[in-house]
Design an enzyme around this catalytic site. Structure first.
Site, PDB file in Angstrom:
ATOM      1  N   CYS A 114     -10.694   5.367   2.372  1.00 45.27           N
ATOM      2  CA  CYS A 114      -9.837   4.422   1.634  1.00 45.27           C
ATOM      3  C   CYS A 114      -9.990   2.982   2.116  1.00 45.27           C
ATOM      4  O   CYS A 114      -9.627   2.047   1.401  1.00 45.27           O
ATOM      5  CB  CYS A 114      -8.379   4.846   1.718  1.00 45.27           C
ATOM      6  N   HIS A 250      -4.341  -1.808  -0.316  1.00 44.95           N
ATOM      7  CA  HIS A 250      -4.837  -0.507  -0.772  1.00 44.95           C
ATOM      8  C   HIS A 250      -3.683   0.218  -1.447  1.00 44.95           C
ATOM      9  O   HIS A 250      -2.561   0.231  -0.930  1.00 44.95           O
ATOM     10  CB  HIS A 250      -5.347   0.291   0.438  1.00 44.95           C
ATOM     11  N   ASN A 280      -4.047   6.803  -5.992  1.00 45.76           N
ATOM     12  CA  ASN A 280      -4.918   6.370  -4.898  1.00 45.76           C
ATOM     13  C   ASN A 280      -6.376   6.645  -5.292  1.00 45.76           C
ATOM     14  O   ASN A 280      -6.789   7.801  -5.345  1.00 45.76           O
ATOM     15  CB  ASN A 280      -4.532   7.128  -3.624  1.00 45.76           C
TER      16      ASN A 280
HETATM   17  O1  UT7 Z   1      -5.097   6.409   1.401  1.00 44.70           O
HETATM   18  C1  UT7 Z   1      -5.250   7.259   2.479  1.00 44.70           C
HETATM   19  C2  UT7 Z   1      -4.054   7.325   3.282  1.00 44.70           C
HETATM   20  N1  UT7 Z   1      -3.110   8.248   2.735  1.00 44.70           N
HETATM   21  C3  UT7 Z   1      -1.875   7.864   2.579  1.00 44.70           C
HETATM   22  O2  UT7 Z   1      -1.586   6.714   2.801  1.00 44.70           O
HETATM   23  C4  UT7 Z   1      -0.835   8.875   2.228  1.00 44.70           C
HETATM   24  C5  UT7 Z   1       0.255   8.805   3.237  1.00 44.70           C
HETATM   25  N2  UT7 Z   1       1.354   9.723   2.991  1.00 44.70           N
HETATM   26  C6  UT7 Z   1       2.170   9.647   1.937  1.00 44.70           C
HETATM   27  O3  UT7 Z   1       1.984   8.854   1.028  1.00 44.70           O
HETATM   28  C7  UT7 Z   1       3.407  10.536   1.941  1.00 44.70           C
HETATM   29  O4  UT7 Z   1       3.559  11.111   3.207  1.00 44.70           O
HETATM   30  C8  UT7 Z   1       3.367  11.650   0.842  1.00 44.70           C
HETATM   31  C9  UT7 Z   1       3.550  11.034  -0.523  1.00 44.70           C
HETATM   32  C10 UT7 Z   1       2.061  12.389   0.918  1.00 44.70           C
HETATM   33  C11 UT7 Z   1       4.509  12.642   1.064  1.00 44.70           C
HETATM   34  O5  UT7 Z   1       5.772  11.959   1.104  1.00 44.70           O
HETATM   35  P1  UT7 Z   1       6.804  12.250   2.273  1.00 44.70           P
HETATM   36  O6  UT7 Z   1       8.021  11.481   1.953  1.00 44.70           O
HETATM   37  O7  UT7 Z   1       6.090  11.931   3.562  1.00 44.70           O
HETATM   38  O8  UT7 Z   1       7.085  13.764   2.108  1.00 44.70           O
HETATM   39  P2  UT7 Z   1       6.845  14.985   3.148  1.00 44.70           P
HETATM   40  O9  UT7 Z   1       5.387  15.217   3.348  1.00 44.70           O
HETATM   41  O10 UT7 Z   1       7.691  14.768   4.333  1.00 44.70           O
HETATM   42  O11 UT7 Z   1       7.444  16.188   2.314  1.00 44.70           O
HETATM   43  C12 UT7 Z   1       8.792  16.223   1.916  1.00 44.70           C
HETATM   44  C13 UT7 Z   1       9.023  17.450   1.065  1.00 44.70           C
HETATM   45  C14 UT7 Z   1       8.454  18.728   1.676  1.00 44.70           C
HETATM   46  O12 UT7 Z   1       9.342  19.773   1.389  1.00 44.70           O
HETATM   47  P3  UT7 Z   1      10.352  20.329   2.519  1.00 44.70           P
HETATM   48  O13 UT7 Z   1       9.467  20.779   3.639  1.00 44.70           O
HETATM   49  O14 UT7 Z   1      11.218  19.162   2.883  1.00 44.70           O
HETATM   50  O15 UT7 Z   1      11.072  21.424   1.820  1.00 44.70           O
HETATM   51  C15 UT7 Z   1       7.179  18.937   0.910  1.00 44.70           C
HETATM   52  O16 UT7 Z   1       6.798  20.287   0.850  1.00 44.70           O
HETATM   53  O17 UT7 Z   1       8.374  17.280  -0.204  1.00 44.70           O
HETATM   54  C16 UT7 Z   1       7.565  18.449  -0.476  1.00 44.70           C
HETATM   55  N3  UT7 Z   1       6.439  18.038  -1.295  1.00 44.70           N
HETATM   56  C17 UT7 Z   1       6.503  17.986  -2.630  1.00 44.70           C
HETATM   57  N4  UT7 Z   1       7.483  18.252  -3.498  1.00 44.70           N
HETATM   58  C18 UT7 Z   1       7.223  18.072  -4.801  1.00 44.70           C
HETATM   59  C19 UT7 Z   1       5.198  17.656  -0.889  1.00 44.70           C
HETATM   60  N5  UT7 Z   1       4.440  17.351  -1.964  1.00 44.70           N
HETATM   61  C20 UT7 Z   1       5.225  17.554  -3.053  1.00 44.70           C
HETATM   62  C21 UT7 Z   1       5.020  17.382  -4.438  1.00 44.70           C
HETATM   63  N6  UT7 Z   1       6.048  17.661  -5.275  1.00 44.70           N
HETATM   64  N7  UT7 Z   1       3.847  16.973  -4.953  1.00 44.70           N
END
Ligand code: UT7
Length: 323
Positions: A114, A250, A280
């Site tokens: 990225c 980005h 992304n």
């Molecule tokens: O460009 C390269 C670099 N990459 C990035 O910059 C990405 C960086 N990370 C992110 O953007 C975020 O961490 C995400 C968007 C990937 C995830 O957001 P988050 O607020 O960090 O959520 P999380 O991973 O802590 O997950 C929260 C909850 C989890 O459920 P539980 O364990 O709380 O029950 C996940 O299983 O959200 C759940 N979850 C989803 N729910 C619905 C994860 N993906 C999804 C989804 N739909 N697609």
């Protein structure tokens, strides 16, 4: 007099097919509400069957050359940032070279996921300044959806395909130091590669593999690393967020770019956000956002632009340039 590079034009290309958040909720357990709230993404574009990264890169390059009013015969360097090359070799940049009808110069790929566009920009800028080349196409292009695991909701909702490009040209310059392409700070940390990677490769599994990410941990590192790269630019130039006309980050997650802008004292109205339109797109996201800023009439000639990125590796960085 010293050589300096200037951005002459920008271009972008997004494949025709659009996949909405609602479309994705038919594939995995997710919702439009969750995706928009956590990432800002509304839709992403998906490359057509048979549409290659080099096709996307070539379309973006043609649009940048047209905007610059520079014929392809003037281009003597292509630096293409991509994680999703057409083939393992040759470099996808050489396919773009052939598709553009270029018979001279040099073309090669840069791999920094990225952060790729910023690494490509720093590479091309350095080569132009050294006098190795005169006119460069710097491209970020991806068919990133081809390495997604469509059963993993933690990653498949986040990415899309697309390409963006900028034409850079060297000039002898003894004017203002804050003109043209000004400075870059690029970094990597190979000890964090297990947080964001692809579980395949030529010399490991012999397969292409799929994207794996510990999103939450990447998120926290992203804000810290990007902010430190921007701070390096502030320290080097003596500038602050107030001096920046446009912030072109980005486009991974709206929460990351808002968080960085706030931390680095960049006003909300200066932040270019396009993640809602294409998700992304990895190396393509910065040139796509830059092209949007220019073509929408917001960023104008003479404006000071700060850009940043963070990706697998980890790789990250920030660049400062004046349009
Ligand atoms: O460009 C390269 C670099 N990459 C990035 O910059 C990405 C960086 N990370 C992110 O953007 C975020 O961490 C995400 C968007 C990937 C995830 O957001 P988050 O607020 O960090 O959520 P999380 O991973 O802590 O997950 C929260 C909850 C989890 O459920 P539980 O364990 O709380 O029950 C996940 O299983 O959200 C759940 N979850 C989803 N729910 C619905 C994860 N993906 C999804 C989804 N739909 N697609």
């Amino acid at each position: 007099m010293a050589r300096r590079s200037f951005i002459r034009g920008t271009g972008g290309y997004l494949p025709e097919r659009v996949l909405t958040n609602d479309d994705l909720s038919a594939l995995v357990e997710t919702s439009d509400e969750w995706i928009q709230e956590r990432t800002g993404i509304k839709r992403r574009h998906i490359a057509a069957e048979g549409e290659l990264t080099s096709d996307i890169a070539t379309a973006a390059a043609r649009s940048a050359l047209e905007a610059a009013g520079i014929p392809v015969s003037d281009v003597d360097l292509i630096v293409l940032a991509t994680t999703t090359p057409d083939q393992t070799f040759p470099a996808t940049a050489t396919a773009v070279q052939a598709k553009l009808g270029m018979t001279g110069g040099a073309a090669f790929d840069v791999q920094a996921v990225c952060s790729g566009f910023l690494f490509a920009l720093a590479t091309a800028d350095s080569m132009l300044k050294q006098g190795l080349f005169n006119t460069a196409l710097v491209i970020g292009a991806e068919t990133f959806t081809r390495i997604l695991d469509w059963s993993d909701r933690g990653t498949c909702v986040l990415f899309g395909d697309g390409g963006g490009a900028a034409v850079l040209q060297a000039e002898e310059w003894d004017g203002d130091k804050l003109a043209g392409v000004i400075t870059h700070h690029i970094r990597t940390d190979g000890t964090k590669s297990d947080l964001l990677y692809v579980d395949g490769g030529v010399s490991s599994t012999g397969t292409i593999g799929h994207v794996r990410m510990e999103g939450n941990r990447v998120f926290r590192h992203a804000v810290t690393n990007i902010s430190s790269a921007i701070q390096s630019i502030y320290d080097e130039t003596g500038l602050t967020g107030d001096d920046i006309d446009w912030f072109v980050p980005h486009q991974a997650n709206k929460r990351i770019l808002d968080g960085v802008a706030k931390k680095m004292n960049i006003a909300e109205e200066k932040v270019i956000v396009t993640v809602q339109e294409h998700a992304n797109t990895s190396a393509a996201s910065i040139p796509l956002a830059l092209n949007h800023a220019v073509r929408s009439g917001r960023a104008k000639k003479g404006d000071l632009i700060l850009s940043e990125a963070m990706g697998g590796g980890f790789s990250w960085g920030a660049s400062l340039f004046r349009l």
